[in-house]
Design an enzyme around this catalytic site. Structure first.
Site, PDB file in Angstrom:
ATOM      1  CG  ASN A  73      28.447 -26.559 -23.200  1.00 26.29           C
ATOM      2  OD1 ASN A  73      28.577 -26.710 -21.998  1.00 26.29           O
ATOM      3  ND2 ASN A  73      28.619 -27.548 -24.060  1.00 26.29           N
TER       4      ASN A  73
ATOM      5  CG  ASP B   2      26.269 -39.470 -30.243  1.00 26.68           C
ATOM      6  OD1 ASP B   2      25.566 -38.915 -31.119  1.00 26.68           O
ATOM      7  OD2 ASP B   2      27.506 -39.581 -30.353  1.00 26.68           O
TER       8      ASP B   2
END
Lengths: 337, 337
Positions: free
Chosen positions: A107, A252
């Site tokens: 990233n 998540d």
């Protein structure tokens, strides 16, 4: 001559009189064969179409040169601005038994991934693929990576060190419960009298009046889960992806919602780690994890309520099952007197 | 008049002309009804026969006045010469949540069961049935008791005190794994290079080269298991029953063999008890449990090899899954630093 012989044989079998021989029988046999082929073809067309993921699995089996897709797992580790921790962790994880491959979700936009450095320090036990991303998104790690060949994903945050015995054991547990997230970090949601949900861990009052605590989520950042859930995630409503992009958080929580909804029971199984550490204090990058942001916990509660809104219900289910490895550490089943 | 009215109604529906009325139509209707009944009867006879245990379950549901058979359990406690412990334990177990009934298997042949004493000290929360036995056999506790109405059996030795939180939790685990023995005492078998098996607990070397220990049996004397396995036990070869009668031992090993063979996976799940005690030292009867006999452990190994012989294979499978209750005792999921 041969044909006649064959025909004569057929005739013996067919019990046809000797005189009605030759080309007629041959033509007849050919017609029969053709009809049989047509029927077989029609039956094949009527067979239920092979499901897409079964096809994918078959392809994976061929690719992995005979390695069974349930017997090994792929580590997916997303990283941002903590390359020193990343490389330290890769040195540890690359040697875990049953690891098939590592996918590093890079990233650090604009910065080159350390492929060269990695290769210069080879050979390595397993392949490590650095996937350069185009935008720094939390949900980048939930893509359907074409390099992924196994049924199981091990997803670990780039500051989390999980011991090898913990991983070996948790993977064996996942193999027995492949439709659930098997991981080391349990969390829960709580209901309030207003109907608004809140997110938390052990510090929150367990729901219900029984003994002990409950959890309703297992965080994916230290867990095993079925790789098919990556495809599930991609198929979610745009609102879910937008929520994760807006908050740079909650991917998540969304995964737990998706899985609980799909299987109709608790999304995860908590395995108590024997030796798991967070290394974030050891980084030289000066970068702190996302969970240090002031609004982090509030965002998690916000996400739960938004997701309930998007899905129209609360699919998360409570569990109080905690799994440990029998006899590890030594004699852990004995009572402490 | 009424009949004619009905008939006329039928005729309106049937659209028959008004003149062809009366007895003919009535006869016709009766014939139609008879034919329908015959057809229905024939169809019922053609339906697949309801399995015996489903019938049993239906009867249980009716008997238990609407109580679901998965939501409660029956305690079966066999007793010999330890009535003081028995009554002390019954005082404890009678109050456990979700207990439906207690069946005491009274192996004190020639001595009257304490029904009168028990009743004089009522009222009691649940029914307790004392089953006077004709011979003092270890396998008396594995009969198919007609009084048993639940899907789950809690089997406890008459010197074992298991805390209520342990029972409540283990029962909830059994409800999630109803085909396995869910209990508090794990044991294992080990292979030796000669192919002869031996029986033991933690003191024995775990099979395989991984970390930690393994178990392959969960003893029934402190466990929940499906009541249908009592029927399974009764159907075993006579040699199995004879082995248990000869040794006055090994009924639990046999049960593990039967279940492992039936489900093709590990016969039991070990739940780590928080508070479980053996009270045998507290008895005034002077009687020691069977496991104090000199030959007890050797008999267990002997039984394993005999059973492998009888069944033609070793069906027991290893497991290293240990289940605890999340958050009980408080914060038991935290690391001890």
């Amino acid at each position: 001559m041969k044909t006649q012989g064959l025909v004569r044989m057929c005739c013996h079998i067919c019990k046809l009189p000797g005189r009605v021989m030759g080309i007629r029988v041959l033509r007849f046999s050919l017609v029969v064969i053709l009809v049989l082929l047509l029927v077989a073809g029609a039956l094949t067309a009527l067979l239920p179409s092979v499901k897409e993921d079964k096809m994918l699995m078959l392809r994976r089996e061929i690719k992995s040169q005979g390695k069974s897709t349930m017997d090994s797992f792929t580590l997916i580790m997303q990283t941002y601005n903590r390359t020193d921790l990343l490389l330290k962790l890769l040195n540890h994880y690359q040697a875990v038994p049953n690891l098939h491959k590592v996918i590093v979700v890079w990233n650090n936009i604009g910065e080159k991934a350390p492929d060269e450095l990695w290769n210069s320090l080879g050979p390595h036990p397993i392949p490590v693929i650095f996937k350069q991303q185009t935008a720094n998104r939390m949900r980048n790690r939930l893509q359907v990576f074409p390099e992924l060949e196994t049924s199981a994903v091990l997803m670990v945050d780039d500051d989390t060190l999980i011991s090898t015995p913990d991983l070996v054991f948790a993977f064996s547990v996942w193999q027995q419960f492949p439709d659930q997230i098997v991981g080391f970090v349990p969390r829960k949601h709580v209901s309030t009298s207003s109907g608004i949900y809140s997110y938390g861990g052990f510090e929150m009052q367990a729901p219900g009046s029984g003994n002990g605590d409950q959890y309703s989520m297992v965080l994916i950042g230290a867990s095993f889960f079925n790789s098919k859930y990556l495809e599930f995630f991609q198929r979610q409503p745009a609102a879910v992806h937008a929520l994760i992009d807006d908050t740079q958080n909650c991917d998540d929580i969304a995964m737990n919602f998706i899985i609980a909804k799909h299987i109709g029971k608790t999304s995860g199984i908590f395995v108590k780690p024997v030796n798991m550490d967070n290394l974030e204090k050891e980084t030289n990058s000066g970068y702190s994890g996302m969970w240090h942001r002031a609004e982090h916990a509030l965002q998690r509660s916000y996400c739960i309520n938004k997701l309930v809104n998007i899905y129209g219900s609360m699919p998360l289910k409570y569990s109080n099952i905690m799994i440990s490895q029998f006899g590890f550490p030594y004699a852990n089943y004995k009572r402490k007197i």
